[in-house]
Enzyme design. Sequence first.
Site, PDB file in Angstrom:
ATOM      1  N   HIS A 165       0.605  -1.155  -0.158  1.00 58.42           N
ATOM      2  CA  HIS A 165       0.029   0.094  -0.013  1.00 58.42           C
ATOM      3  C   HIS A 165       0.734   1.204   0.043  1.00 58.42           C
ATOM      4  O   HIS A 165       2.098   1.714   0.330  1.00 58.42           O
ATOM      5  CB  HIS A 165      -1.211   0.177   1.425  1.00 58.42           C
ATOM      6  N   CYS A 181       2.990  -5.489   7.010  1.00 55.78           N
ATOM      7  CA  CYS A 181       2.518  -4.454   4.905  1.00 55.78           C
ATOM      8  C   CYS A 181       3.741  -4.261   4.663  1.00 55.78           C
ATOM      9  O   CYS A 181       5.269  -3.598   4.903  1.00 55.78           O
ATOM     10  CB  CYS A 181       1.890  -3.555   5.446  1.00 55.78           C
TER      11      CYS A 181
END
Length: 205
Positions: A165, A181
């Site tokens: 992301h 992440c």
Amino acid sequence: MMRSFRSLMLGAALVLSSSLVVETAQAARFLFDPPPGMSTTSGKPRNALQLKTNKVRLDARFMRQVVPYQTDQKPGTIVVVTAQKYLYLVLGNGRALRYGIGTAREGFEWNGTHRVSNKREWPGWTPPEEMKRRKPGLPDYMPGGVNNPLGARAIYIGSTLYRIHGTNEPWSIGQDVSSGCIRMVNEDVEDLYDRVKIGAKVIVL
């Protein structure tokens, strides 16, 4: 008097001839195409070596670029090399598109092979319960936007809680900062988002 006039005319002719040679040489520069991969512009060129996001400078080695990359993986495969802080999108023919990334901090590292299961533009964020226990001030849900920690795009990795992301903290690229992440600057995750397909293989090393 006649000799002086002739000398003056000869001098003027030499100056004019020299000027024409210079002008011709300058004009000749535009008779040839620019080198492969380059183009001419009449405006101010963008800086190709440094990205400025919210007045934060990104190290040039983490700039998006095509690099040599030998692999047996098919084009469209994402390979994340956490130790290098690079994400590679395999292009084939011995090349890959390389992006700089931020990775998991100590205690949150992981590796494995999955598939892209979903993609979202300006995604909302629901902090997992374990993260809320570590940081009690987190909201139950944060809508997408410039202040959202997921940034401009999210690419979901299999059935895991992990995503590739964007980030509103571009200075964190090149560091171990996340809870698992993979972070990219918004400009890069937007580029990757447009290239990668749902179902593409994701390898995290």
